[in-house]
Design a protein around this motif. Structure first.
Motif, mmCIF file in Angstrom:
data_model
loop_
_atom_site.group_PDB
_atom_site.id
_atom_site.type_symbol
_atom_site.label_atom_id
_atom_site.label_comp_id
_atom_site.label_asym_id
_atom_site.label_seq_id
_atom_site.Cartn_x
_atom_site.Cartn_y
_atom_site.Cartn_z
ATOM 1 N N UNK A 8 0.741 -1.185 0.100
ATOM 2 C CA UNK A 8 0.013 -0.131 0.071
ATOM 3 C C UNK A 8 0.741 1.286 0.061
ATOM 4 N N UNK A 9 2.145 1.210 0.436
ATOM 5 C CA UNK A 9 3.083 2.419 0.315
ATOM 6 C C UNK A 9 4.092 2.403 -0.644
ATOM 7 N N UNK A 10 3.997 1.525 -1.512
ATOM 8 C CA UNK A 10 4.820 1.580 -2.941
ATOM 9 C C UNK A 10 6.055 1.150 -2.271
ATOM 10 N N UNK A 11 7.185 1.342 -3.110
ATOM 11 C CA UNK A 11 8.445 1.064 -2.712
ATOM 12 C C UNK A 11 9.739 1.759 -3.653
ATOM 13 N N UNK A 12 10.932 1.222 -3.342
ATOM 14 C CA UNK A 12 11.999 2.137 -3.729
ATOM 15 C C UNK A 12 12.314 1.566 -5.074
ATOM 16 N N UNK A 13 12.498 2.594 -6.176
ATOM 17 C CA UNK A 13 12.620 2.080 -7.379
ATOM 18 C C UNK A 13 14.221 1.778 -7.745
ATOM 19 N N UNK A 14 15.037 1.745 -6.736
ATOM 20 C CA UNK A 14 16.524 1.109 -7.023
ATOM 21 C C UNK A 14 16.586 -0.181 -6.524
ATOM 22 N N UNK A 15 15.584 -0.877 -5.813
ATOM 23 C CA UNK A 15 15.685 -2.250 -5.381
ATOM 24 C C UNK A 15 15.076 -2.925 -6.352
ATOM 25 N N UNK A 16 14.901 -2.838 -7.775
ATOM 26 C CA UNK A 16 14.503 -3.471 -8.887
ATOM 27 C C UNK A 16 15.625 -3.378 -9.787
ATOM 28 N N UNK A 17 15.468 -3.990 -11.125
ATOM 29 C CA UNK A 17 16.294 -3.734 -12.364
ATOM 30 C C UNK A 17 15.179 -3.310 -13.434
ATOM 31 N N UNK A 18 15.588 -2.347 -14.219
ATOM 32 C CA UNK A 18 14.715 -1.785 -15.250
ATOM 33 C C UNK A 18 15.402 -2.267 -16.631
ATOM 34 N N UNK A 19 14.389 -2.655 -17.369
ATOM 35 C CA UNK A 19 14.841 -3.091 -18.990
ATOM 36 C C UNK A 19 13.819 -2.502 -19.672
ATOM 37 N N UNK A 20 14.209 -2.424 -20.961
ATOM 38 C CA UNK A 20 13.289 -1.807 -21.828
ATOM 39 C C UNK A 20 13.442 -2.634 -23.280
ATOM 40 N N UNK A 21 12.205 -2.308 -24.019
ATOM 41 C CA UNK A 21 12.313 -3.120 -25.411
ATOM 42 C C UNK A 21 11.232 -2.245 -26.122
ATOM 43 N N UNK A 22 11.452 -2.429 -27.518
ATOM 44 C CA UNK A 22 10.460 -1.630 -28.653
ATOM 45 C C UNK A 22 9.722 -2.524 -29.352
ATOM 46 N N UNK A 23 8.768 -2.406 -29.523
ATOM 47 C CA UNK A 23 7.897 -3.037 -30.672
ATOM 48 C C UNK A 23 7.397 -2.305 -32.070
ATOM 49 N N UNK A 24 7.675 -2.513 -33.027
ATOM 50 C CA UNK A 24 7.521 -1.700 -34.171
ATOM 51 C C UNK A 24 5.939 -1.772 -34.901
ATOM 52 N N UNK A 25 5.437 -3.172 -34.332
ATOM 53 C CA UNK A 25 4.089 -3.312 -34.692
ATOM 54 C C UNK A 25 3.512 -4.234 -33.707
ATOM 55 N N UNK A 26 2.255 -4.439 -33.633
ATOM 56 C CA UNK A 26 1.668 -5.355 -32.833
ATOM 57 C C UNK A 26 2.050 -6.916 -32.780
ATOM 58 N N UNK A 27 2.340 -7.560 -31.586
ATOM 59 C CA UNK A 27 2.959 -8.736 -31.581
ATOM 60 C C UNK A 27 2.527 -9.485 -30.264
ATOM 61 N N UNK A 28 2.669 -10.695 -30.010
ATOM 62 C CA UNK A 28 2.514 -11.387 -28.979
ATOM 63 C C UNK A 28 4.097 -11.475 -28.360
ATOM 64 N N UNK A 29 4.165 -10.965 -26.958
ATOM 65 C CA UNK A 29 5.480 -10.882 -26.042
ATOM 66 C C UNK A 29 5.312 -11.768 -24.941
ATOM 67 N N UNK A 30 6.340 -12.769 -25.025
ATOM 68 C CA UNK A 30 6.238 -13.513 -23.571
ATOM 69 C C UNK A 30 7.682 -13.025 -23.115
ATOM 70 N N UNK A 31 7.388 -12.825 -21.874
ATOM 71 C CA UNK A 31 8.580 -12.104 -21.000
ATOM 72 C C UNK A 31 8.708 -13.415 -19.789
ATOM 73 N N UNK A 32 9.866 -13.552 -19.529
ATOM 74 C CA UNK A 32 10.501 -14.279 -18.303
ATOM 75 C C UNK A 32 11.732 -13.771 -17.515
ATOM 76 N N UNK A 33 11.337 -14.010 -16.099
ATOM 77 C CA UNK A 33 12.263 -13.528 -15.346
ATOM 78 C C UNK A 33 12.669 -14.837 -14.560
ATOM 79 N N UNK A 34 13.965 -15.220 -14.129
ATOM 80 C CA UNK A 34 14.608 -16.387 -13.645
ATOM 81 C C UNK A 34 15.608 -16.115 -12.621
ATOM 82 N N UNK A 35 15.762 -16.930 -11.441
ATOM 83 C CA UNK A 35 16.880 -16.978 -10.826
ATOM 84 C C UNK A 35 18.083 -17.148 -11.502
#
Length: 250
Positions: A63-90
């Motif tokens: 409820x009180x949100x959190x610290x943005x530097x306790x995560x890692x930030x990634x980015x990507x770009x799509x040039x047209x509509x697509x299905x995107x599967x994202x996976x995060x693993x230890x």
């Protein structure tokens, strides 16, 4: 074991440890998953990342949100509509210093944080002051939020969805150090925020409170068939059905 304990435990964590100062800046450096046309199958993996602690995603989901530097930030770009599967693993061997055991959680947003944005920039603090509740930081892993930089630029990150390893609240049903989700996305640029999903890991008695947990993040892009192509397939099936009926009638 339930690795995600948001409900009823936020107050406990707050009573046992003060919030960590949020001074690090948001960065996508070496975490650009790529630009994809959306017309062909494409994949990419970034496997050499770490995150300090095993709780950053979970803490920003309460409820009180959190610290943005306790995560890692990634980015990507799509040039047209697509299905995107994202996976995060230890990934215990992500770096020479990293350890295993991450409970990965991620959130997907439309848009990017401005360069060098952070929780305590003046514009971010002004935004946080407009909220009807006190915040530990600017990051909201279950909804929209805004974050800005010292140049006065502030952007909105538009929440699309999340995925979390674990069998508890919001989890994917299994505890295996791995979580994945497929999204149907329009053309645009997106942010992926990845962190630890164990809310109790922020308690001061945890010997790995600030340990570098290794992680890997993957993306798989699959084209969405054009309506005309779908129509042609359906028409072909209809013709095949007619031919079968004629042969049967004979």
């Amino acid at each position: 074991m339930n690795h995600f304990h948001i409900l009823g435990l936020s107050a406990l964590a707050a009573s046992l440890c003060a919030p960590l100062a949020a001074h690090a800046h948001v960065s996508y450096t070496n975490r650009d998953l790529g630009t994809f046309t959306g017309t062909t199958i494409a994949t990419n993996t970034i496997s050499n990342q770490t995150i300090s602690g095993n709780f950053g995603w979970a803490d920003a989901a309460d409820a009180d949100w959190g610290d943005s530097h306790k995560v890692r930030w990634f980015r990507f770009t799509l040039e047209q509509t697509a299905d995107v599967t994202l996976t995060a693993s230890a990934n215990a061997t992500a770096t020479a210093a990293s350890i295993g055991g991450l409970i990965p959680g991620f959130s997907l947003y439309g848009g990017l944080a401005p360069s060098a944005a952070y929780d305590n920039a003046a514009v971010t603090q002004a935004y946080r002051a407009t909220l009807p509740f006190a915040t530990e930081g600017a990051l909201n892993t279950l909804g929209d939020f805004q974050i800005g930089n010292d140049s006065g630029v502030i952007n909105t990150l538009s929440f699309i969805g999340h995925s979390l390893d674990g069998v508890g609240y919001l989890g994917d049903g299994t505890v295996d150090g791995h979580t994945s989700r497929t999204f149907s996305l329009a053309a645009g640029t997106y942010s992926l925020v990845v962190g630890g999903g164990d809310h109790l890991a922020q308690l001061p008695g945890n010997p790995n409170l600030a340990s570098p947990y290794g992680m890997s993040v993957s993306i798989a892009v699959t084209p969405v068939p054009e309506p005309s192509a779908i129509a042609m397939v359906l028409a072909g099936l209809a013709c095949a059905g007619v031919a079968v009926r004629r042969r049967t009638a004979r």
